[in-house]
Design a protein around this motif. Structure first.
Motif, PDB file in Angstrom:
ATOM      1  N   GLN A 208       0.830  -1.210   0.000  1.00 16.61           N
ATOM      2  CA  GLN A 208       0.000   0.000   0.000  1.00 16.61           C
ATOM      3  C   GLN A 208       0.862   1.256   0.000  1.00 16.61           C
ATOM      4  OE1 GLN A 208      -3.347  -0.144  -0.447  1.00 16.61           O
ATOM      5  NE2 GLN A 208      -3.142   2.060  -0.760  1.00 16.61           N
TER       6      GLN A 208
ATOM      7  N   ASP B  47       0.468   4.068  -2.788  1.00 10.00           N
ATOM      8  CA  ASP B  47       0.223   5.471  -2.421  1.00 10.00           C
ATOM      9  C   ASP B  47       1.274   6.383  -3.044  1.00 10.00           C
ATOM     10  OD1 ASP B  47      -1.960   4.678  -0.954  1.00 10.00           O
ATOM     11  OD2 ASP B  47      -0.916   4.726   0.984  1.00 10.00           O
TER      12      ASP B  47
ATOM     13  N   ARG C 185       0.542   6.832  -6.707  1.00 14.56           N
ATOM     14  CA  ARG C 185      -0.564   7.784  -6.904  1.00 14.56           C
ATOM     15  C   ARG C 185      -0.081   9.223  -6.739  1.00 14.56           C
ATOM     16  NH1 ARG C 185      -5.934   8.348  -7.239  1.00 14.56           N
ATOM     17  NH2 ARG C 185      -6.883  10.166  -6.257  1.00 14.56           N
ATOM     18  N   ARG C 186       0.700   9.487  -5.682  1.00 15.16           N
ATOM     19  CA  ARG C 186       1.178  10.856  -5.445  1.00 15.16           C
ATOM     20  C   ARG C 186       2.017  11.352  -6.616  1.00 15.16           C
ATOM     21  NH1 ARG C 186       2.038   8.817  -0.123  1.00 15.16           N
ATOM     22  NH2 ARG C 186       4.228   8.383  -0.624  1.00 15.16           N
TER      23      ARG C 186
END
Length: 745
Positions: A276, A280, A283-284
């Motif tokens: 995860q 994450d 995505r950032r």
């Protein structure tokens, strides 16, 4: 939600008209798509575009997305044998030619997320469709062919994404083709497009033997089974791929940690991070456009599409992740306002009209809602014209199908009927009418032809067609040449104009005649030219008096399509109230030069001094004086002609390479690069547009129909002396004919 097991690989079952989707070997009943109209949180919204080079599989990919999400009951091919065609290619010409001509919008639901999708054309002739689509989208999927890789239109689409700061996912499609090589395409993304990109998946098998992919984050193999690849089966990573998977995962982590501070700190401190944490970080970095996740698959063979949908939800932004701005016009300067994407009634509606289309129910205007909400029967105001209009019908779009809704919220893409506006207009329900959003970039047309209806009796239909198409497409221009007494139509290429001629015949029963293609040449100066011109006229009563002194100088090659005016006067010799007359006079002369009759470009007029008369000076006098000054520079200055240079990409079998190069050399082409993949080669060349007419039919002829090419505008450059002499002679002859006609009349 009910879940029942199935024994056969079937997808489309219908009970009481409720669609169900087979996923991971089970049938999932989805609620009717009417639930799309329900008010959802902004985190559950995605607005994406599918963009790529010609024939990379955009429309096929969109068709699979709609199928797997239960939006359509059956898949059809772009060039299908059943004569149905893809859902998003609703125009008859699109189905016949197997290409996308107009961008088409739809919406669907995946894992309880609403996804608005716009499928865009790949041909550079229809680049405005991509331009205005990317203007209103939050994210995009950049589709690349596993064989062709990064091609000319890929570069154009990439520039457009950069212009509007649109985050994107890469999807390497067509893994089933011979010579497919995703690694080579990834390297091209890094070198040619400048993306910090890495693979999230690896294909299992090669070419026609591709059966699935390995997820590098989850470290598992996923196989696509069933008649339509609808059943996804998870398994262990194949033993012969473990080393490659480990190396690729380390490469992925390296590229992400280079641009994500949080994951980079964990990596440097040798702190163990979870899957995860990695997702994450991806995505950032994807949202900040510092990293591009790349997925692989083959849409035609139904592999990898569901995982791409998951990646859209995981990595692309929702409307709340994107800062959208409007500008409030004030006396001194425009104030930048951040629009609130909260899906509520607290803030006034702000929407952008990004596309116009005339259908059987009248003019349909595509909108993106950026703030607040809009209900049926609300009044909205066009901030450009200040006109008020009542919303009588509010619809969502599924290709050429319309679905009525009662309200829309921030982040939604929708359409309205009966709105009199232009593409790029801003609409509000309340608040300051001086607000406006950033306009859509519209490229200038590069090809012109004379156009007229075959039959005089069709003139009314011809006028209606021209009025409609020029309103829908801002890159299509129509002008009337007074000297030659003919209508001139201008567009982005031969295909662009050909499509509109066929639409006139089909939709308006108006066959047309095209004249010889006319290239958009430009006239400019090679060196600064001073002018001092006095306009003086006295006929009794108030006369005209104006004197202008200054310099007309060329702009640098990087700005040789621009026109600039600068007031450098000191004192009151040229009063400021007359300055608009000077500028208008300059711009009016730029519309038609005196060397070849083409527009002027790459020029800057510096007004240094002048003189005026207390009684006889006026804005008109300075307008005429400036026109006289420009005419004076044509006598004293050194003028030459610029022509548009096109970046051309030609692909064909290696056996025809020498023939193709020979033909390009005859067309004054300058080769800028070459690539060879097995038995196929790609050549990159810069060719004057004036020499490219007829190349399409010649290429098909001498490559036995196997060669293809694409071209896009690159820059303006001085044309050859013989071309310039020919243009000057033709202009002088036409002016001589015009003068004779005037004398005879």
């Amino acid at each position: 939600m009910w879940i029942i097991p199935v024994l056969r690989c079937r997808r489309s079952l219908y009970l009481s008209r409720v669609p169900m989707v087979v996923f991971e070997g089970k049938v999932r009943f989805m609620a009717s798509y009417l639930k799309y109209a329900e008010h959802k949180s902004i985190e559950k919204i995605r607005n994406i575009g599918i963009s790529a080079h010609i024939d990379s599989g955009k429309t096929t990919l969109t068709e699979r997305i709609l199928y797997y999400t239960g939006r359509i009951e059956k898949m059809h091919e772009v060039r299908g044998k059943d004569n149905v065609g893809a859902v998003m290619d609703s125009m008859e010409l699109e189905k016949q030619r197997g290409i996308t001509i107009q961008s088409a919008a739809t919406y669907t639901i995946w894992k309880d997320y609403n996804i608005n999708i716009i499928d865009t054309p790949g041909h550079v002739d229809f680049t405005v469709e991509v331009e205005r689509s990317l203007r209103v989208l939050d994210g995009a999927v950049l589709v690349l062919c596993a064989v062709g890789g990064v091609q000319s239109q890929t570069l154009t689409v990439n520039r457009q994404m950069k212009r509007y700061n649109v985050p994107c996912l890469g999807f390497i499609n067509k893994l089933d083709r011979i010579k497919a090589d995703p690694r080579r395409v990834l390297e091209q993304m890094r070198t040619k497009l400048g993306h910090n990109a890495a693979l999230l998946q690896l294909p299992i098998g090669k070419e026609s033997n591709v059966v699935g992919v390995v997820d590098l984050i989850e470290n598992k193999a996923i196989y696509f089974e069933g008649d339509c690849g609808e059943i996804m089966r998870e398994d262990q990573v194949p033993l012969d791929m473990k080393e490659e998977v480990e190396d690729s995962r380390n490469e992925l982590i390296e590229h992400v940690t280079d641009v994500d501070e949080k994951l980079g700190d964990l990596f440097l401190n040798e702190t163990k991070f979870t899957k995860q944490d990695l997702k994450d970080a991806i995505r950032r970095t994807c949202l900040s456009r510092t990293f591009t996740p790349v997925l692989v698959g083959t849409a035609l063979k139904n592999k990898g599409v569901q995982l791409l949908l998951d990646a859209v939800l995981d990595y692309l932004p929702n409307p709340g992740n994107v800062n959208n701005y409007a500008y409030l016009e004030k006396e001194e300067k425009a104030e930048k306002l951040v629009l609130n994407p909260e899906r509520s009634e607290k803030h006034g509606f702000v929407g952008l009209a990004f596309k116009l289309e005339v259908g059987k129910f009248g003019q349909l205007t595509y909108f993106r809602c950026y703030q607040g909400m809009l209900k049926k029967t609300d009044n909205i105001y066009n901030t450009r014209t200040k006109k008020k209009v009542r919303v009588s019908r509010l619809v969502r779009l599924h290709s050429n199908t319309l679905e009525d809704v009662n309200e829309v919220y921030a982040g939604d893409i929708f359409a309205l009927f009966g709105i009199d506006c232009a593409s790029g207009d801003t609409f509000v329900t309340k608040g300051d009418l001086a607000i406006s959003m950033e306009p859509i970039f519209i490229p200038e047309p590069v090809v012109s032809m004379s156009i007229s209806p075959q039959n005089i009796k069709d003139r009314d239909n011809f006028s209606k067609a021209i009025a409609r198409f020029t309103k829908e497409d801002p890159t299509l221009h129509i002008t009337y040449d007074v000297d030659n007494k003919q209508s001139i139509i201008s567009g982005m290429g031969e295909l662009h104009l050909e499509i509109y001629s066929q639409r006139m015949q089909r939709e308006y029963n108006c066959p047309i005649i095209f004249g010889k293609p006319k290239v958009a040449f430009r006239e400019t100066l090679s060196a600064p030219c001073e002018f001092d011109y006095l306009h003086k006229k006295q006929t009794g009563g108030a006369g005209q008096y104006a004197r202008v002194i200054g310099v007309l100088e060329p702009l640098p090659p990087s700005r040789n399509t621009n026109i600039e005016f600068k007031d450098e006067t000191i004192g009151t010799n040229v009063p400021k109230q007359f300055m608009p007359g000077v500028q208008k006079g300059f711009l009016s002369m730029c519309e038609k030069g005196l060397l070849t009759g083409h527009k002027l470009a790459g020029l800057k007029l510096r007004l240094i001094d002048g003189a005026n008369h207390m009684v006889d000076s006026s804005e008109l006098a300075f307008f005429l004086a400036t026109q006289g000054a420009i005419k004076q520079t044509f006598e004293t200055g050194n003028w030459y002609v610029l022509e548009p240079i096109m970046a051309v990409e030609v692909t064909g079998p290696i056996e025809f390479q020498s023939v193709i190069i020979n033909h390009l050399n005859k067309r004054q082409g300058i080769i800028t690069g070459q690539e060879q993949i097995e038995e196929w080669f790609t050549i990159y060349v810069e060719v004057p547009l004036n020499d490219m007419f007829g190349f399409s039919s010649q290429l098909r002829s001498f490559t036995q129909g196997k060669g293809e090419f694409s071209m896009e505008y690159s820059r303006y450059s001085p044309c050859a002396q013989e071309v310039q002499d020919r243009l000057i002679q033709a202009f002088q002859e036409s002016m001589g004919v015009t003068q004779k006609q005037k004398r005879s009349n």
